[in-house]
Motif scaffolding. Structure first.
Motif, PDB file in Angstrom:
ATOM      1  N   GLY A   1       0.780  -1.001   0.140  1.00 53.27           N
ATOM      2  CA  GLY A   1      -0.022  -0.020  -0.033  1.00 53.27           C
ATOM      3  C   GLY A   1       0.804   1.215   0.030  1.00 53.27           C
ATOM      4  N   ARG A   2       0.431   2.278   0.703  1.00 54.84           N
ATOM      5  CA  ARG A   2       1.297   3.438   0.890  1.00 54.84           C
ATOM      6  C   ARG A   2       2.170   3.126   2.011  1.00 54.84           C
ATOM      7  N   ALA A   3       3.594   3.570   2.080  1.00 55.58           N
ATOM      8  CA  ALA A   3       4.321   3.442   3.186  1.00 55.58           C
ATOM      9  C   ALA A   3       4.994   4.694   3.258  1.00 55.58           C
ATOM     10  N   VAL A   4       5.583   4.901   4.430  1.00 58.47           N
ATOM     11  CA  VAL A   4       6.491   6.115   4.663  1.00 58.47           C
ATOM     12  C   VAL A   4       7.721   5.624   5.392  1.00 58.47           C
ATOM     13  N   ASP A   5       8.686   5.848   5.027  1.00 60.97           N
ATOM     14  CA  ASP A   5      10.089   5.430   5.821  1.00 60.97           C
ATOM     15  C   ASP A   5      10.667   6.648   6.336  1.00 60.97           C
ATOM     16  N   LEU A   6      10.537   6.828   7.644  1.00 63.14           N
ATOM     17  CA  LEU A   6      10.937   8.147   8.411  1.00 63.14           C
ATOM     18  C   LEU A   6      12.388   8.019   8.743  1.00 63.14           C
ATOM     19  N   ALA A   7      13.403   9.077   8.735  1.00 63.10           N
ATOM     20  CA  ALA A   7      14.703   9.041   8.824  1.00 63.10           C
ATOM     21  C   ALA A   7      15.296   7.967   7.750  1.00 63.10           C
ATOM     22  N   ALA A   8      14.882   7.880   6.592  1.00 67.44           N
ATOM     23  CA  ALA A   8      15.170   6.834   5.730  1.00 67.44           C
ATOM     24  C   ALA A   8      16.590   6.822   5.515  1.00 67.44           C
TER      25      ALA A   8
ATOM     26  N   ASP B   1      -0.501   3.385   4.999  1.00 69.25           N
ATOM     27  CA  ASP B   1      -0.664   1.915   5.536  1.00 69.25           C
ATOM     28  C   ASP B   1       0.317   1.408   6.366  1.00 69.25           C
ATOM     29  N   LEU B   2       1.736   1.982   6.228  1.00 66.28           N
ATOM     30  CA  LEU B   2       2.826   1.445   6.930  1.00 66.28           C
ATOM     31  C   LEU B   2       3.743   2.768   7.107  1.00 66.28           C
ATOM     32  N   ALA B   3       4.205   2.923   8.693  1.00 64.20           N
ATOM     33  CA  ALA B   3       4.980   3.772   8.679  1.00 64.20           C
ATOM     34  C   ALA B   3       6.204   3.063   9.582  1.00 64.20           C
TER      35      ALA B   3
ATOM     36  N   GLY C   1       4.268  11.262  15.266  1.00 61.61           N
ATOM     37  CA  GLY C   1       3.909  11.588  14.055  1.00 61.61           C
ATOM     38  C   GLY C   1       3.820  10.526  13.287  1.00 61.61           C
ATOM     39  N   ALA C   2       4.700   9.442  13.293  1.00 61.63           N
ATOM     40  CA  ALA C   2       4.509   8.226  12.489  1.00 61.63           C
ATOM     41  C   ALA C   2       3.285   7.556  12.671  1.00 61.63           C
ATOM     42  N   VAL C   3       2.748   7.500  13.906  1.00 66.21           N
ATOM     43  CA  VAL C   3       1.375   6.851  13.988  1.00 66.21           C
ATOM     44  C   VAL C   3       0.274   7.781  13.630  1.00 66.21           C
ATOM     45  N   GLU C   4       0.353   9.165  13.740  1.00 72.20           N
ATOM     46  CA  GLU C   4      -0.932   9.977  13.231  1.00 72.20           C
ATOM     47  C   GLU C   4      -0.814   9.800  11.347  1.00 72.20           C
ATOM     48  N   ALA C   5       0.433   9.557  10.955  1.00 69.00           N
ATOM     49  CA  ALA C   5       0.277   9.545   9.604  1.00 69.00           C
ATOM     50  C   ALA C   5      -0.543   8.190   9.018  1.00 69.00           C
ATOM     51  N   LEU C   6      -0.846   7.410   9.972  1.00 71.46           N
ATOM     52  CA  LEU C   6      -1.409   6.077   9.431  1.00 71.46           C
ATOM     53  C   LEU C   6      -3.006   6.265   9.444  1.00 71.46           C
ATOM     54  N   ARG C   7      -3.573   5.545   8.312  1.00 68.90           N
ATOM     55  CA  ARG C   7      -4.890   5.286   8.239  1.00 68.90           C
ATOM     56  C   ARG C   7      -5.288   4.242   9.362  1.00 68.90           C
ATOM     57  N   PRO C   8      -6.638   4.138   9.736  1.00 71.04           N
ATOM     58  CA  PRO C   8      -6.910   3.060  10.694  1.00 71.04           C
ATOM     59  C   PRO C   8      -6.657   1.626  10.036  1.00 71.04           C
TER      60      PRO C   8
END
Length: 202
Positions: free
Chosen positions: A35-42, A96-98, A116-123
């Motif tokens: 799905g859609r993923a974000v990699d923070l501090a990638a 969908d993934l952080a 911030g990572a959790v808040e970026a997620l959809r349910p």
């Protein structure tokens, strides 16, 4: 370290981290539907690129321009959205993934990044945090030697538990490392201790 110091570190070495994904990121994400993923501090994008090659639509966030430029080169033809931003203040939505791997920060900044990572997620989206564990200074190999930037899984759970998450895994995990205790796999028997938290936003 600030962005300029990280720029210099990334510029001074061909690869600061391995080109392969972190073993825990790979294991925990292998069975998730893309799905859609974000990699923070990638950083140089090893986890972001791996996810993108598995069909994810990936946003890689880092405050180091040099790291992001290296990630673009490493990705080759693999499509990743490279975003220069600080993981502490970045905001997103509908993911969908952080993934947050080895973002070693003092408590206040760590809490901001985790939330911030959790808040970026959809349910239903998955939050995955991997970092050097507080016990690694005494019991493990390599990693930061400043206790202020180390943590436990319980610390990270405490950062986000009021945001409506179902914790699936929160524990200390062992990682075999190459000499020097970096993020590369090794066969020397040296052990580094990490904390791992996996949770789903409800």
């Amino acid at each position: 370290m600030d962005a300029e110091e990280w720029d210099q570190r990334y510029a001074d070495q061909e690869l600061v981290w391995s080109a392969e994904p972190n073993q825990f990121v790979a294991a925990e994400c292998a069975d998730l539907p893309p799905g859609r993923a974000v990699d923070l501090a990638a950083g140089e994008g090893r986890n972001a690129i791996w996810l993108a090659r598995r069909g994810w639509q990936v946003t890689a966030v880092d405050f180091s321009r040099v790291a992001l430029d290296k990630g673009r080169r490493l990705a080759g033809g693999t499509e990743v959205d490279w975003v220069r931003a600080d993981a502490i203040t970045w905001h997103g939505e509908g993911f969908d993934l952080a993934v947050v791997a080895y973002l070693q920060l003092p408590e206040v900044e760590r809490r901001a990044a985790a939330r911030g990572a959790v808040e970026a997620l959809r349910p239903g989206g998955t939050f995955l945090w991997v970092a050097h564990d507080s016990s690694n200074i005494e019991d493990g190999s390599g990693g930061p030697q400043d206790p202020a930037v180390l943590m436990t899984a319980a610390d990270v759970v405490g950062d986000v538990e009021d945001l409506g998450v179902e914790v699936q895994r929160a524990e200390r995990v062992a990682r075999v490392v190459a000499p020097g205790g970096d993020h590369r796999m090794g066969d020397t028997g040296e052990i580094a201790w990490d904390c791992l938290v996996r949770a789903v936003r409800v």
